[in-house]
Design a protein around this motif. Structure first.
Motif, PDB file in Angstrom:
ATOM      1  N   THR A 151       0.832  -1.201   0.000  1.00 34.70           N
ATOM      2  CA  THR A 151       0.000   0.000   0.000  1.00 34.70           C
ATOM      3  C   THR A 151       0.869   1.254   0.000  1.00 34.70           C
ATOM      4  O   THR A 151       0.594   2.224  -0.714  1.00 34.70           O
ATOM      5  CB  THR A 151      -0.929   0.001   1.230  1.00 34.70           C
ATOM      6  OG1 THR A 151      -1.746  -1.159   1.179  1.00 34.70           O
ATOM      7  CG2 THR A 151      -1.810   1.231   1.253  1.00 34.70           C
ATOM      8  N   ASP A 207      -5.798  -0.713  -4.709  1.00 28.85           N
ATOM      9  CA  ASP A 207      -5.221  -1.306  -3.504  1.00 28.85           C
ATOM     10  C   ASP A 207      -6.126  -2.437  -3.037  1.00 28.85           C
ATOM     11  O   ASP A 207      -7.097  -2.220  -2.334  1.00 28.85           O
ATOM     12  CB  ASP A 207      -5.081  -0.245  -2.412  1.00 28.85           C
ATOM     13  CG  ASP A 207      -4.310  -0.778  -1.214  1.00 28.85           C
ATOM     14  OD1 ASP A 207      -3.902  -1.955  -1.252  1.00 28.85           O
ATOM     15  OD2 ASP A 207      -4.117  -0.021  -0.255  1.00 28.85           O
ATOM     16  N   GLU A 208      -5.830  -3.633  -3.420  1.00 25.48           N
ATOM     17  CA  GLU A 208      -6.684  -4.800  -3.157  1.00 25.48           C
ATOM     18  C   GLU A 208      -8.142  -4.445  -3.426  1.00 25.48           C
ATOM     19  O   GLU A 208      -9.000  -4.594  -2.554  1.00 25.48           O
ATOM     20  CB  GLU A 208      -6.490  -5.278  -1.717  1.00 25.48           C
ATOM     21  CG  GLU A 208      -5.027  -5.562  -1.416  1.00 25.48           C
ATOM     22  CD  GLU A 208      -4.806  -6.196  -0.039  1.00 25.48           C
ATOM     23  OE1 GLU A 208      -5.773  -6.699   0.532  1.00 25.48           O
ATOM     24  OE2 GLU A 208      -3.668  -6.187   0.425  1.00 25.48           O
ATOM     25  N   GLN A 222      -9.309  -0.448  -0.736  1.00 27.30           N
ATOM     26  CA  GLN A 222      -9.685  -1.814  -0.352  1.00 27.30           C
ATOM     27  C   GLN A 222     -11.191  -1.999  -0.236  1.00 27.30           C
ATOM     28  O   GLN A 222     -11.731  -3.005  -0.634  1.00 27.30           O
ATOM     29  CB  GLN A 222      -9.026  -2.167   0.975  1.00 27.30           C
ATOM     30  CG  GLN A 222      -7.565  -2.492   0.794  1.00 27.30           C
ATOM     31  CD  GLN A 222      -6.938  -3.006   2.063  1.00 27.30           C
ATOM     32  OE1 GLN A 222      -7.447  -2.798   3.154  1.00 27.30           O
ATOM     33  NE2 GLN A 222      -5.826  -3.677   1.928  1.00 27.30           N
TER      34      GLN A 222
END
Ligand SMILES: Nc1ncnc2c1ncn2[C@@H]1O[C@H](COP(=O)(O)OP(=O)(O)O)[C@@H](O)[C@H]1O
Ligand SMILES: [Mg+2]
Lengths: 253, 297
Positions: free
Chosen positions: A46, A174-175, A94
């Motif tokens: 991240t 990010d994911e 996320q």
């Protein structure tokens, strides 16, 4: 296969107070390809991603050393306009975080901030990017309801539309599927595969199979260090480093 | 032995339960008691007349509460008008701009402000605000004022509600997820744009609740206002006129002239009104804040 680099990272070190999250990372990320940043959690994925659009600047006590070049300019150099830089990159986090406003205003938020005022133009933009993120048909009749009324999967696609609406060159994720169910995840993945024709995509993931499905290029991180990077085929099929091999086999988690 | 210990345990539990229940019921008991005691005046004068009549002549049996109600509304209104922008900007700076080190220093100082006895605020008001109004502000507008006025009461009250509003606003800002700010910043918005268009909007219900909480505090505050507002039983016409807020009326007069018929009943009715209004605002804002704390939007 030769890659044209879009983001070039040079000797990047980042620390939060005393904790060093990135140690001397150097890597080139290819243009109009999907790069997957993989590695166990807490290894700095991240941090690396957010150093590209300088979102880490906002963290108290952060220290950044080294350079990140975007189209040849060091984004940590003097005279860089951070808002302008961020406009060049759309971010998916996320979990989707819609802004506290309607679906329409979420997508129009970026363009409005950057000075587009004409209603006709805004309407076109909103429709265009909602289509681009395959959300238009689901929301076209309720554009003015709060974005929070959408399902999580729809919210994530809304966040994609919102990011695309400022006309970035790069999409950072990010994911981005970690809060979504399998179907919604799959839609985002399909989207990414289509979008790489126009955008450079950098996606953090801790799902190895997702990285295998998506990535053209892979960056493997471990404890703040870049262990190995290269074309996806090469890294997955023939990893050079012991750590990478362990991670791919599932020994290191 | 075993039996006795069991009994002790039971007794302790029951008595603690009773105490807790009593504490919880206290406010209802008080309201009920006040209601009973204000029955006599409610029975002899219609409520509307009590609330809307301006003539307060206890000796003649006239108990118009209107001057006191307007006095309270004026003073509270002025205090909120002053306190809202100041405390909101202050909280916004601390929550969104200040480095953590400054925020962690200033927060306890602000909270300390809330703990100062209100009589101290009253004294400061008399020593600083009153002369300022009398010698500088009133002449500036070509009028005369003793300094004891709506404005003085409003300013002193404003300073007293700052810490409450700031404290609650800070908590509300902190409840806005950091990622929402990031989403806005990532689109190229500036800090200010992010604060104004995203954080404030997300925090708005909580901010309003903070204002209402401050309002209810200002509404019931007695001592400091009593010292600076002038206490003249007349409907104020301007900021420089004296006012006689409800709490000051009660505090000044209860216990005196009790031989006047219905006088004590009138004052207890005033207390009941005060209690109900303050409770209403308080409960309203706390309900909103609890919802926010639980993350329901
Ligand atoms: N805001 C922060 N403040 C302090 N330390 C942080 C912060 N964000 C991340 N870290 C630390 O930096 C390291 C890398 O974190 P991160 O980049 O989030 O890893 P990943 O995304 O791979 O899980 C972790 O050890 C984490 O504890
Ligand atoms: Mg992470």
């Amino acid at each position: 296969m030769e890659y044209k680099a879009h983001i070039r990272v040079r000797n990047l070190s980042v620390s939060y107070g005393t904790e060093q999250a990135l140690k001397d990372v150097t890597v080139d990320l290819p243009e109009k390809k999907i790069t997957a940043i993989i590695g166990p959690s807490g290894c700095g994925k991240t941090t690396l991603l957010k150093s590209f659009n300088r979102l880490i600047d906002a963290v108290d006590g952060i220290k950044v050393q080294g350079e990140v070049y975007l189209n040849g300019d060091n984004i940590y150099g003097p005279g860089i306009d951070v808002t302008h830089l961020r406009q060049k990159m759309g971010l998916l986090s996320q979990r989707p975080y819609p802004l506290p406003m309607s679906i329409y205003d979420n997508v129009a938020y970026g363009p409005r901030i950057h000075g587009i005022r004409k209603r006709r133009r805004l309407k076109e933009i909103v429709e265009h990017y909602l289509r681009e993120s395959s959300l238009w048909d689901e929301v076209k009749d309720r554009l003015h309801t709060p974005a929070s009324s959408l399902s999580v999967g729809q919210q994530q696609r809304l966040c994609l539309a919102r990011g695309l609406a400022v006309e970035p060159e790069i999409i950072l994720g990010d994911e981005p599927t970690s809060a979504l169910d399998p179907t919604a995840s799959q839609r985002i993945e399909e989207k990414f595969l289509q979008l790489k024709a126009k955008y450079t995509i950098v996606v953090v993931t801790h799902i190895l199979r997702q990285a295998i499905r998506l990535a053209d290029y892979v960056v493997f991180m471990y404890l703040g260090q870049l262990i190995e990077h290269g074309p996806a085929r090469k890294v997955f099929e023939n990893p050079q480093e012991e750590l990478t091999r362990g991670y791919i086999k599932g020994v290191i988690v | 032995m075993h039996l006795i210990r069991g009994l002790q345990d039971k007794l302790a539990r029951i008595s603690m339960l009773a105490l807790a229940l009593f504490a919880g019921l206290l406010v209802f008991l008080m309201a009920f008691g006040l209601f009973l005691r204000s029955r006599p005046i409610l029975d002899s004068i219609p409520l509307m007349e009590l609330l809307l009549s301006s003539s307060w002549h206890p000796l003649k049996g006239e108990f118009g509460l209107f001057p006191f109600l307007t006095g309270t509304v004026w003073v509270t209104g002025v205090s909120i008008v002053i306190a809202v922008p100041f405390s909101l900007l202050c909280a916004m700076y601390l929550a969104e701009y200040a480095p953590v080190s400054i925020r962690e220093w200033v927060k306890p100082l602000v909270d300390l402000l809330a703990g100062i006895p209100s009589v101290v605020y009253g004294i400061c008001g008399v020593l600083i605000i009153i002369p300022l109004i009398k010698d500088h502000l009133a002449p500036l507008f070509g009028s005369f004022s003793t300094g004891y006025s709506v404005l003085a009461g409003g300013v002193v009250l404003a300073v007293m509600v700052f810490p409450i509003i700031i404290h609650v606003c800070l908590e509300v800002f902190a409840s806005v997820p950091y990622e929402v700010r990031e989403a806005s910043l990532a689109l190229g918005a500036t800090r200010w744009q992010t604060t104004k268009k995203v954080v404030l909007r997300k925090a708005m219900p909580g901010i309003l609740a903070a204002f209402v909480l401050g309002l209810s505090r200002a509404f019931g505050e007695t001592m400091a206002v009593l010292m600076v507002a002038g206490n003249v039983a007349r409907v104020p016409r301007s900021l420089l006129d004296p006012a006689y807020p409800l709490p000051a009326l009660i505090a000044n007069n209860y216990g005196e002239m009790m031989s006047v018929p219905l006088y004590d009943s009138a004052l207890l009715l005033a207390s009941l009104l005060l209690l109900v209004v303050v409770l209403f605002f308080n409960v309203l804002s706390r309900l909103v804040l609890i919802r926010i704390e639980r993350g329901i939007q």
